[in-house]
Scaffold this motif. Structure first.
Motif, short mmCIF file in Angstrom:
data_model
loop_
_atom_site.label_atom_id
_atom_site.label_comp_id
_atom_site.label_asym_id
_atom_site.label_seq_id
_atom_site.Cartn_x
_atom_site.Cartn_y
_atom_site.Cartn_z
N LEU A 1 0.81 -1.22 0.16
CA LEU A 1 0.04 -0.29 0.16
C LEU A 1 0.82 1.26 -0.04
CD1 LEU A 1 -2.77 1.47 0.53
CD2 LEU A 1 -2.49 1.14 2.99
N GLY A 2 0.94 1.95 -1.07
CA GLY A 2 1.61 3.25 -1.28
C GLY A 2 0.82 4.33 -1.05
N VAL A 3 0.84 5.27 -0.06
CA VAL A 3 0.24 6.43 0.17
C VAL A 3 1.23 7.60 0.29
CG1 VAL A 3 -1.57 5.35 1.50
CG2 VAL A 3 0.60 6.34 2.71
N PRO A 4 0.54 8.77 -0.01
CA PRO A 4 1.35 10.16 0.20
C PRO A 4 1.78 10.12 1.64
CG PRO A 4 -0.45 10.50 -1.10
CD PRO A 4 -0.72 9.33 -0.40
N LEU A 5 3.06 10.22 1.90
CA LEU A 5 3.76 10.21 3.33
C LEU A 5 3.03 11.56 3.93
CD1 LEU A 5 6.94 8.46 2.80
CD2 LEU A 5 4.64 7.54 3.57
N ASP A 6 3.14 12.42 3.29
CA ASP A 6 2.75 13.85 4.05
C ASP A 6 1.48 13.73 4.54
OD1 ASP A 6 1.44 13.94 1.77
OD2 ASP A 6 1.99 16.01 1.19
N ARG A 7 0.46 12.70 4.38
CA ARG A 7 -0.84 12.59 5.06
C ARG A 7 -0.69 11.75 6.36
NH1 ARG A 7 -4.80 15.07 1.68
NH2 ARG A 7 -3.61 15.63 -0.14
N LEU A 8 0.44 11.17 6.54
CA LEU A 8 0.43 10.39 7.60
C LEU A 8 0.88 11.15 8.83
CD1 LEU A 8 2.57 7.16 6.14
CD2 LEU A 8 -0.15 7.29 6.59
N PRO A 9 0.29 10.79 10.03
CA PRO A 9 0.69 11.43 11.07
C PRO A 9 2.09 11.36 11.61
CG PRO A 9 -0.50 9.39 11.89
CD PRO A 9 -0.58 9.56 10.48
N ALA A 10 2.42 12.32 12.68
CA ALA A 10 4.07 12.04 12.82
C ALA A 10 4.31 10.92 13.66
CB ALA A 10 4.38 13.45 13.79
#
Lengths: 404, 95
Positions: A117-126
């Motif tokens: 699963l590839g997602v934009p990492l800037d959407r993930l929480p810190a």
């Protein structure tokens, strides 16, 4: 009042005699309880897993996108060109568009199946408590968070290096495991590999494409946006193979689709159980009384010493009820122990393909009251029919004839 | 049957039934902790899974019905062969 007392005393005496009958034939009682438990236990445990799975499936829908946009070619789902992100974001009412890549990869010497699963990492929480280690850092490449089942199967831990497991003419790189999903997450996390959308694109050697776009839209504008996306002539520039049309799935559609599949599986499971039940039925009837010479002799003796047919039947009913309720309760307790402390050992793999027999990821379960009540009713009917029928037949025959 | 035998039988059955009722009362509602973890995971990944399989090894739809619109095994030549897909039918091994 005075008449009620002797009647109650008679009923109590008959009930007591029925309870005594359970101990009078211990082998028959144990075999009857064992047969009922063997019939009810897998069904109760299977339905408990189905209920748990349905809860988790509902979460998957609830936290999924408002609209899911995929491409369509030759009537089948196709990847979406990333140019569509800007096109859809420009539509009135659209709040956000998030591309993601989902696909199967094979890892390790044994080609273990995993879901990348590839997602934009800037959407993930810190930070998150869902992962041991950390999430992939924005900007970092080839950092992976792997599921607990996958980590154990491939002996991976935080900091482990994965040699290139894909083929890409632009070059293949070593990946680093930066986190492992906790084991108490939904079952679909077990074989999941979470990474950046760029890394996922590199792994599949498909640049500029996403598996789907998650579109955030306020509920009021959802239908308008859905129609607008479906009317787009193409999701991206022509690549020489014709336009990629859009297919749109709303959260409501997915909400009907996902539990329906779990329900279908639940139905098929119940169908199997019914077949097993049909096979086990004669066994329970025989062990609970039908054709047992000792029950005939016992009934004849009771009749010979002055018991009426009603008395004999009430005694058998009390015995059957005690056995049935005890067996159903035991089945419930064993199901809870099997699913809880024993972590559905053996059963999880049967119900959920891909779950190892000694499941690392918790198999979801919820023991609902309706199946338990149904199981109790079935147990009562099974045991009672077997014993009452044989008792009634024996009680209707003259004692001398039976005892001859 | 005289003595305490019948009373013991009744007591055992009542204890079993009480235990089962307690288990059902405890396990019937979804555990808040488990629900919160499930929701947090789905919020993190944007909603993934939902099917009866934990991988996409046989068909993507079994893992997440949103990923595909049909299972290749649905085209099995046997009548109702789709039902005999390991993901569609509980209990049968897939290999």
């Amino acid at each position: 009042m005075t008449a009620a007392r002797p009647a109650a005393a008679r009923w109590l005496a008959l009930g007591r005699s029925g309870a005594g009958a359970v101990l009078l034939h211990p082998l028959r009682s144990v075999v009857t309880v064992a047969c009922v438990v063997a019939v009810l236990l897998p069904w109760l445990a299977g339905l408990a897993i189905a209920h748990g799975l349905r809860d988790q499936a509902r979460d998957a829908v609830r936290f999924g996108p408002d609209l899911l946009v995929e491409g369509e070619r030759l009537g089948r789902p196709a990847p979406v060109p990333l140019e569509a992100v800007a096109t859809i974001r420009a539509l009135p009412g659209v709040t956000d568009v998030v591309p993601r890549v989902v696909g199967e990869i094979r890892l390790g010497r044994d080609d273990v199946s995993a879901v990348l699963l590839g997602v934009p990492l800037d959407r993930l929480p810190a930070g998150t408590t869902l992962v041991r280690g950390r999430l992939p850092a924005p900007g970092a490449s080839h950092e992976l968070v792997v599921g607990a089942a996958l980590a154990r199967r491939l002996a991976l831990d935080v900091g482990a290096k994965l040699p290139p497991f894909y083929r890409n003419d632009a070059g293949e790189r070593v990946s680093t495991v930066v986190g492992v999903f906790a084991s108490d997450l939904p079952v679909w996390s077990g074989h999941l590999v979470l990474t950046s959308i760029e890394t996922a694109s590199t792994v599949f050697a498909q640049r500029g494409l996403a598996s789907s776009l998650g579109v955030t839209v306020p509920r009021a504008a959802r239908e308008d946006v859905r129609r607008a996306i479906a009317r787009l002539p193409a999701l991206g520039p022509d690549d020489g193979h014709g336009p990629v049309r859009a297919r749109v799935l709303s959260r409501e559609d997915a909400g009907a689709l996902l539990p329906a599949q779990v329900l279908q599986r639940e139905g098929v499971f119940t169908l199997h159980w019914l077949l097993a039940f049909a096979v086990g039925l004669p066994l329970v009837l025989v062990t609970s009384g039908a054709g047992l010479a000792e029950r005939r002799r016992e009934t004849a003796l009771l009749k010979a010493v002055g018991w009426g047919t009603d008395d004999v039947l009430l005694r058998a009913l009390a015995e059957s009820l005690l056995l049935a309720v005890g067996a159903a309760a035991l089945a419930v307790l064993l199901a809870a122990a099997w699913l809880g402390p024993l972590r559905a050992a053996g059963l999880g793999a049967v119900y959920l393909p891909g779950v190892e027999p000694d499941a690392v990821v918790d198999v979801p379960w919820r023991l609902a009251p309706v199946p338990v009540l149904l199981a109790t009713g079935i147990a009562v009917v099974l045991v009672t029919v077997g014993s009452l029928l044989s008792t009634w037949r024996a009680a209707s025959t003259p004692p001398a004839e039976v005892l001859r | 049957m005289s003595g305490r035998g019948p009373a013991i039988v009744v007591a055992v059955v009542v204890a079993l039934a009480g235990g089962a009722a307690t288990v059902v009362a405890t396990c019937a509602p979804r555990a808040p902790g488990a629900a919160a973890r499930s929701e947090a995971f789905q919020a993190l990944v944007g909603g993934v899974g939902g099917g009866p399989a934990t991988t996409m090894a046989r068909c993507a739809r079994a893992f997440d019905p949103r990923l595909d619109d049909a299972c290749a095994f649905r085209t099995h030549p046997t009548p109702a062969g789709g039902a005999y897909c390991a993901h569609g039918l509980a209990g049968l091994p897939d290999r």
